[in-house]
Enzyme design. Structure first.
Site, PDB file in Angstrom:
ATOM      1  CG  ASP A 157      -0.370  -0.316   2.518  1.00 49.19           C
ATOM      2  OD1 ASP A 157       0.814  -0.735   2.557  1.00 49.19           O
ATOM      3  OD2 ASP A 157      -1.042  -0.133   3.552  1.00 49.19           O
ATOM      4  CG  ASP A 198      -2.015  -1.751 -15.387  1.00 49.12           C
ATOM      5  OD1 ASP A 198      -1.220  -2.475 -16.023  1.00 49.12           O
ATOM      6  OD2 ASP A 198      -3.225  -1.659 -15.662  1.00 49.12           O
TER       7      ASP A 198
HETATM    8  C1  IPM Z   1      -1.191  -8.170 -17.453  1.00 50.07           C
HETATM    9  C2  IPM Z   1      -2.671  -8.391 -17.621  1.00 50.07           C
HETATM   10  C3  IPM Z   1      -2.957  -9.864 -17.363  1.00 50.07           C
HETATM   11  C4  IPM Z   1      -2.564 -10.168 -15.935  1.00 50.07           C
HETATM   12  C5  IPM Z   1      -4.419 -10.292 -17.646  1.00 50.07           C
HETATM   13  C6  IPM Z   1      -4.857  -9.903 -19.042  1.00 50.07           C
HETATM   14  C7  IPM Z   1      -4.614 -11.764 -17.420  1.00 50.07           C
HETATM   15  O1  IPM Z   1      -3.389  -7.558 -16.772  1.00 50.07           O
HETATM   16  O2  IPM Z   1      -0.405  -8.797 -18.201  1.00 50.07           O
HETATM   17  O3  IPM Z   1      -0.807  -7.376 -16.604  1.00 50.07           O
HETATM   18  O4  IPM Z   1      -3.344  -9.942 -15.003  1.00 50.07           O
HETATM   19  O5  IPM Z   1      -1.452 -10.652 -15.742  1.00 50.07           O
HETATM   20 MG    MG Z   2      -2.206  -6.139 -15.760  1.00 49.83          MG
END
Ligand code: IPM
Ligand code: MG
Length: 353
Positions: free
Chosen positions: A220, A248
């Site tokens: 976190d 991300d």
């Molecule tokens: C990633 C994607 C994948 C994951 C999904 C599409 C299964 O979000 O490569 O980060 O969660 O690993």
């Molecule tokens: Mg992902």
């Protein structure tokens, strides 16, 4: 250099088409590149009823490296879990034992304005997230949705073995040795036993790397620090689910997820390379998608699987050059720059190459 190309769904075919042009150019310049193509994800479901046909897994297994576009889209969202496109991706990662996922988040100086964060917070950003990719709650058993005491419950299992933690820790320490020699391991040891073991094993492994300065951070806090002061990080290592989320977040610090490549490696550096972004169904087929993350994935492939540092740098320099020339796809466009589509961006990279 046998490369298995899996275009996948959505913008996947468009962006891999541009990467294939780069590979063809490198081949005419003398690299012994051989290409095979196969289906994965929703396009494989449509053609063969499953997201990862045995023939695809066979080709990928025989190749030295795999280049993947993207999988998934609303068309297949209603399918049962075992036939969803994402299952194809998880299946190939697990079958080929691609346990080490490298996700760089680099801010190109030309794109400093693309970030939603203040330029002084992100200028010069260069983070490498090392995400474990074949374990954790993604694959842990038992899992499911079932009836218990008259109500429906859903459950998954977060699990790591010592060996799984040790091998990903080594990959991260080795990468840290080649960079700034700083490694931050991310866990949730204040709550989860599984990640207590993670912290213990990473700490133990650090003894073999006396030159690397190891720190630990709760997930976190790491999520918060990434937007507060991202430049404190160099190499980060974490489990599958935390790595999914943090990578991300880190990619968006650069303002342009359309720019970021990734590598998923096994113990022998065989790898699958793919852009960090998804299949972007909303712009699929329109010729608008940014092919640079896929082209930069080719560079990562040349570097990590084939040890062709010079060719890798050549591809990366070509990308930097088209950015410097002011070409931008829609996702990274700003006033005063020349907006181009997928194919025109590919043309420019080839010319720069
Ligand atoms: C990633 C994607 C994948 C994951 C999904 C599409 C299964 O979000 O490569 O980060 O969660 O690993
Ligand atoms: Mg992902």
């Amino acid at each position: 250099m046998k490369i298995c190309v899996l275009p996948g769904d959505g913008i996947g075919p468009e962006i891999t088409a541009q990467a294939l042009r780069v590979l063809a150019a490198l081949r005419s310049d003398g690299l012994p590149i051989e290409i095979e193509q196969a289906l994965i994800g929703g396009s494989a479901v449509d053609a063969e009823g499953v997201p990862l046909p045995a023939s695809t897994l066979g080709l990928a297994g025989e190749a030295d490296a795999v280049l993947l576009g993207a999988v998934g889209g609303p068309k297949w969202d209603g399918l049962p879990r075992d036939r969803r496109p994402e299952r194809g991706l998880l299946g190939i990662r697990k079958s080929l034992e691609l346990f080490a996922n490298l996700r760089p988040a680099i801010l190109y100086p030309e794109l400093a304005n693309a970030s939603t964060l203040k330029p002084e917070v992100v200028a010069g950003l260069d983070i490498m997230i090392v995400r474990e990719l074949t374990g954790d709650i993604y694959f842990g058993q038992p899992r499911g949705i079932e009836q218990r005491d008259g109500e429906t419950v859903g459950f998954n299992t977060m699990i790591y073995s010592e060996a799984e933690i040790r091998r990903i820790a080594r990959v991260a320490f080795d990468i840290a040795m080649k960079r700034s020699r700083r490694l931050c391991s991310v866990d949730k040891m204040n709550v989860l036993e599984c990640t207590q073991l993670w912290r213990d094993v990473v700490t133990e492994e650090a003894k073999s790397y006396p030159d690397v300065e190891l720190s630990h951070m709760l997930v976190d806090n790491a999520a918060m620090q990434l937007v507060r002061n991202p430049k404190q990080f160099d190499v980060m290592v974490t489990g599958n689910m935390f790595g999914d989320i943090l990578s991300d977040e880190a990619s968006m610090l650069t303002g342009s997820i359309g720019m970021l490549p990734s590598a998923s490696l096994d113990a022998a550096n065989k790898g699958m390379y793919e852009p960090s972004h998804g299949s972007a169904p909303d712009i699929a087929g329109k010729g608008l998608a940014n092919p640079l993350a896929t082209i930069l994935s080719v560079a990562m492939m040349l570097r990590y699987t084939f040890g062709q540092e010079e060719a890798a740098a050549r591809v990366e320099d070509a990308v930097k050059r088209v950015l410097a020339e002011g070409l931008r796809t829609a996702d990274i466009h700003e006033k005063g720059k020349r907006q181009v589509g997928t194919a025109a961006m590919g043309d420019a990279v080839l010319a720069a190459l």
